[in-house]
Design a protein around this motif. Sequence first.
Motif, PDB file in Angstrom:
ATOM      1  N   ALA A   1      11.204  -3.378 -12.184  1.00 35.28           N
ATOM      2  CA  ALA A   1      10.847  -4.451 -11.249  1.00 35.28           C
ATOM      3  C   ALA A   1       9.768  -4.016 -10.278  1.00 35.28           C
ATOM      4  O   ALA A   1       9.040  -4.846  -9.740  1.00 35.28           O
ATOM      5  N   GLU A   2       9.660  -2.718 -10.039  1.00 35.64           N
ATOM      6  CA  GLU A   2       8.631  -2.186  -9.158  1.00 35.64           C
ATOM      7  C   GLU A   2       7.774  -1.204  -9.941  1.00 35.64           C
ATOM      8  O   GLU A   2       8.279  -0.392 -10.709  1.00 35.64           O
ATOM      9  N   ARG A   3       6.465  -1.301  -9.739  1.00 35.28           N
ATOM     10  CA  ARG A   3       5.532  -0.423 -10.449  1.00 35.28           C
ATOM     11  C   ARG A   3       4.549   0.190  -9.464  1.00 35.28           C
ATOM     12  O   ARG A   3       4.001  -0.496  -8.607  1.00 35.28           O
ATOM     13  N   LYS A   4       4.290   1.493  -9.622  1.00 40.05           N
ATOM     14  CA  LYS A   4       3.226   2.132  -8.872  1.00 40.05           C
ATOM     15  C   LYS A   4       1.960   2.107  -9.715  1.00 40.05           C
ATOM     16  O   LYS A   4       1.995   2.381 -10.912  1.00 40.05           O
ATOM     17  N   VAL A   5       0.851   1.777  -9.073  1.00 37.81           N
ATOM     18  CA  VAL A   5      -0.424   1.663  -9.771  1.00 37.81           C
ATOM     19  C   VAL A   5      -1.487   2.428  -9.005  1.00 37.81           C
ATOM     20  O   VAL A   5      -1.594   2.298  -7.777  1.00 37.81           O
TER      21      VAL A   5
ATOM     22  N   PRO B   1      -9.696   1.901  -3.565  1.00 37.59           N
ATOM     23  CA  PRO B   1      -9.039   2.895  -4.420  1.00 37.59           C
ATOM     24  C   PRO B   1      -7.864   3.549  -3.705  1.00 37.59           C
ATOM     25  O   PRO B   1      -7.905   3.804  -2.500  1.00 37.59           O
ATOM     26  N   GLY B   2      -6.796   3.793  -4.458  1.00 35.32           N
ATOM     27  CA  GLY B   2      -5.608   4.398  -3.883  1.00 35.32           C
ATOM     28  C   GLY B   2      -4.362   3.994  -4.654  1.00 35.32           C
ATOM     29  O   GLY B   2      -4.425   3.320  -5.682  1.00 35.32           O
ATOM     30  N   THR B   3      -3.220   4.414  -4.135  1.00 38.89           N
ATOM     31  CA  THR B   3      -1.930   4.137  -4.781  1.00 38.89           C
ATOM     32  C   THR B   3      -1.300   2.890  -4.181  1.00 38.89           C
ATOM     33  O   THR B   3      -1.208   2.755  -2.955  1.00 38.89           O
TER      34      THR B   3
ATOM     35  N   ASN C   1       0.839  -1.190   0.000  1.00 42.41           N
ATOM     36  CA  ASN C   1       0.000   0.000   0.000  1.00 42.41           C
ATOM     37  C   ASN C   1       0.880   1.249   0.000  1.00 42.41           C
ATOM     38  O   ASN C   1       2.113   1.169  -0.040  1.00 42.41           O
ATOM     39  N   ALA C   2       0.250   2.418   0.069  1.00 37.41           N
ATOM     40  CA  ALA C   2       0.986   3.676  -0.025  1.00 37.41           C
ATOM     41  C   ALA C   2       1.934   3.886   1.146  1.00 37.41           C
ATOM     42  O   ALA C   2       2.899   4.657   1.047  1.00 37.41           O
ATOM     43  N   ASN C   3       1.691   3.198   2.267  1.00 34.02           N
ATOM     44  CA  ASN C   3       2.557   3.308   3.440  1.00 34.02           C
ATOM     45  C   ASN C   3       3.728   2.335   3.403  1.00 34.02           C
ATOM     46  O   ASN C   3       4.544   2.306   4.325  1.00 34.02           O
ATOM     47  N   GLY C   4       3.780   1.506   2.361  1.00 35.36           N
ATOM     48  CA  GLY C   4       4.861   0.529   2.247  1.00 35.36           C
ATOM     49  C   GLY C   4       4.585  -0.769   2.961  1.00 35.36           C
ATOM     50  O   GLY C   4       5.486  -1.607   3.104  1.00 35.36           O
ATOM     51  N   ASP C   5       3.355  -0.973   3.410  1.00 39.79           N
ATOM     52  CA  ASP C   5       2.985  -2.216   4.084  1.00 39.79           C
ATOM     53  C   ASP C   5       2.600  -3.278   3.052  1.00 39.79           C
ATOM     54  O   ASP C   5       1.963  -2.972   2.043  1.00 39.79           O
TER      55      ASP C   5
END
Length: 261
Positions: free
Chosen positions: A115-119, A97-99, A73-77
């Motif tokens: 290797a890492e993607r933000k969606v 909904p969110g990043t 999630n957006a907090n890195g969890d």
Amino acid sequence: MSRGISRSAYTVLGAGISAAVLMSFVPSAGAISSTLGAIDGSVFFDRNGNGLIDRSTTGGEAGADKAEVRLYNANGDVVADAVADASGKFRFTDLRPGTYKLDGSQTGFVSTTDAERKVEVRSSQTEFVRFGIRGGSISGLAWVDENGDGIRQETEKALTASRGFILSGATDHYGRFAQRTAKVDEKGEYSFEDLPSGRYTVQTTAPEGSTVSKSEAGPDATTDSDFTGKTATVKSEKIQLAPGAGMVSLDAGFTRAATTN
């Protein structure tokens, strides 16, 4: 990438596809499902490293069966962990909904896409993500060493009657011991593709009435024989493949055994 999520948390999403979803991520009672989104994606073996699925590439560029993709999630969890199906496809459903961030790196392979993607997940929508990975390969050919010098000349024929080659050694990209077999084609050639990094050995069987040629007889590694053995079963030296290593060539020359009258 560390894979630390307990498999006991898995929820089956469909035939061949599963994802481990944390209980805190399940919508509360009364939540409207249409407000949630999803992420579909795939992991594929990118043999030419261009970041695209090329159907014209020799043997095609197949999906990475059992590749793992982690969702944050957006907090890195860590939110969930998906395991790709036989076609390399994975899916995350019921996402608020969110990043989010996805990690599609695979141990022992080189990533040919990010290797890492933000969606950005939106209500009632499905986002699509694709990850390319590249492994190493080991290939070679079997030939009839007419003069027994251990070096393949242009006039010496391929051994199409070879019994094939067996690869063994490192674990594959989802932790299973890698043992594969490969037949030779009409040119006497064999190939093992999409290999994770590790140490490998290739073996084959000498045709009846033949013995393996002497190993590494010449200065050119592309034309000499790379197998040794005093029995019918002959082996290569152990080969160390780095992640995404290019093609390693291991050839096997066989000469007719001497006969006495």
